[in-house]
Design a protein around this motif. Structure first.
Motif, PDB file in Angstrom:
ATOM      1  N   LEU A  17      29.203  -5.745 -52.304  1.00 22.41           N
ATOM      2  CA  LEU A  17      29.794  -4.597 -51.599  1.00 22.41           C
ATOM      3  C   LEU A  17      28.965  -4.202 -50.390  1.00 22.41           C
ATOM      4  O   LEU A  17      29.505  -3.866 -49.333  1.00 22.41           O
ATOM      5  CB  LEU A  17      29.929  -3.409 -52.553  1.00 22.41           C
ATOM      6  N   LYS A  18      27.650  -4.234 -50.511  1.00 20.16           N
ATOM      7  CA  LYS A  18      26.778  -3.920 -49.381  1.00 20.16           C
ATOM      8  C   LYS A  18      26.985  -4.903 -48.247  1.00 20.16           C
ATOM      9  O   LYS A  18      27.038  -4.528 -47.078  1.00 20.16           O
ATOM     10  CB  LYS A  18      25.311  -3.917 -49.818  1.00 20.16           C
ATOM     11  N   GLN A  19      27.113  -6.190 -48.591  1.00 24.22           N
ATOM     12  CA  GLN A  19      27.334  -7.214 -47.562  1.00 24.22           C
ATOM     13  C   GLN A  19      28.666  -6.992 -46.856  1.00 24.22           C
ATOM     14  O   GLN A  19      28.771  -7.117 -45.640  1.00 24.22           O
ATOM     15  CB  GLN A  19      27.295  -8.611 -48.179  1.00 24.22           C
ATOM     16  N   ILE A  20      29.688  -6.640 -47.635  1.00 21.25           N
ATOM     17  CA  ILE A  20      31.010  -6.400 -47.046  1.00 21.25           C
ATOM     18  C   ILE A  20      30.972  -5.192 -46.123  1.00 21.25           C
ATOM     19  O   ILE A  20      31.533  -5.221 -45.030  1.00 21.25           O
ATOM     20  CB  ILE A  20      32.067  -6.220 -48.154  1.00 21.25           C
ATOM     21  N   ARG A  21      30.278  -4.120 -46.544  1.00 22.10           N
ATOM     22  CA  ARG A  21      30.171  -2.933 -45.698  1.00 22.10           C
ATOM     23  C   ARG A  21      29.463  -3.255 -44.399  1.00 22.10           C
ATOM     24  O   ARG A  21      29.857  -2.784 -43.325  1.00 22.10           O
ATOM     25  CB  ARG A  21      29.429  -1.820 -46.431  1.00 22.10           C
ATOM     26  N   TRP A  22      28.383  -4.024 -44.451  1.00 24.45           N
ATOM     27  CA  TRP A  22      27.660  -4.390 -43.234  1.00 24.45           C
ATOM     28  C   TRP A  22      28.521  -5.259 -42.332  1.00 24.45           C
ATOM     29  O   TRP A  22      28.495  -5.119 -41.113  1.00 24.45           O
ATOM     30  CB  TRP A  22      26.348  -5.104 -43.567  1.00 24.45           C
ATOM     31  N   ARG A  23      29.308  -6.142 -42.919  1.00 23.43           N
ATOM     32  CA  ARG A  23      30.199  -6.984 -42.110  1.00 23.43           C
ATOM     33  C   ARG A  23      31.251  -6.134 -41.408  1.00 23.43           C
ATOM     34  O   ARG A  23      31.539  -6.337 -40.228  1.00 23.43           O
ATOM     35  CB  ARG A  23      30.877  -8.039 -42.978  1.00 23.43           C
ATOM     36  N   LYS A  24      31.829  -5.185 -42.138  1.00 19.66           N
ATOM     37  CA  LYS A  24      32.831  -4.295 -41.533  1.00 19.66           C
ATOM     38  C   LYS A  24      32.205  -3.486 -40.407  1.00 19.66           C
ATOM     39  O   LYS A  24      32.791  -3.327 -39.341  1.00 19.66           O
ATOM     40  CB  LYS A  24      33.422  -3.351 -42.584  1.00 19.66           C
ATOM     41  N   PHE A  25      31.002  -2.962 -40.656  1.00 20.28           N
ATOM     42  CA  PHE A  25      30.308  -2.189 -39.634  1.00 20.28           C
ATOM     43  C   PHE A  25      30.037  -3.045 -38.400  1.00 20.28           C
ATOM     44  O   PHE A  25      30.256  -2.619 -37.271  1.00 20.28           O
ATOM     45  CB  PHE A  25      28.989  -1.627 -40.180  1.00 20.28           C
ATOM     46  N   LYS A  70      33.281  -3.615 -36.481  1.00 18.68           N
ATOM     47  CA  LYS A  70      33.705  -2.420 -35.751  1.00 18.68           C
ATOM     48  C   LYS A  70      32.805  -2.168 -34.544  1.00 18.68           C
ATOM     49  O   LYS A  70      33.286  -1.840 -33.460  1.00 18.68           O
ATOM     50  CB  LYS A  70      33.693  -1.206 -36.674  1.00 18.68           C
TER      51      LYS A  70
END
Length: 64
Positions: free
Chosen positions: A8-16, A19
């Motif tokens: 989940l942390k990796q996915i959040r960083w990718r989304k950030f 963006k």
């Protein structure tokens, strides 16, 4: 147990990162096309509108 949290942390960083890259690319594109001024003017108008609304609210509460 820790693996889903890390995922989940990796996915959040990718989304950030996506963006942020989109915002930077848009700024560069608008700036090179000379349209950044239009965006700045729109921001100015929105700020001006909120300032006027604050003044009106202050006058109404003070005089009312």
């Amino acid at each position: 147990m820790h693996q889903p949290i890390e995922l989940l942390k990796q996915i959040r960083w990718r989304k950030f990162a996506c963006k942020a890259a989109t915002v930077v690319a848009t700024e560069v594109l608008l700036n090179s096309a000379g349209l950044d001024t239009i965006g700045n003017y729109a921001e100015f108008l929105m700020e001006h509108r909120s300032t006027v609304m604050e003044v009106v609210a202050t006058v109404i509460t003070t005089c009312g």
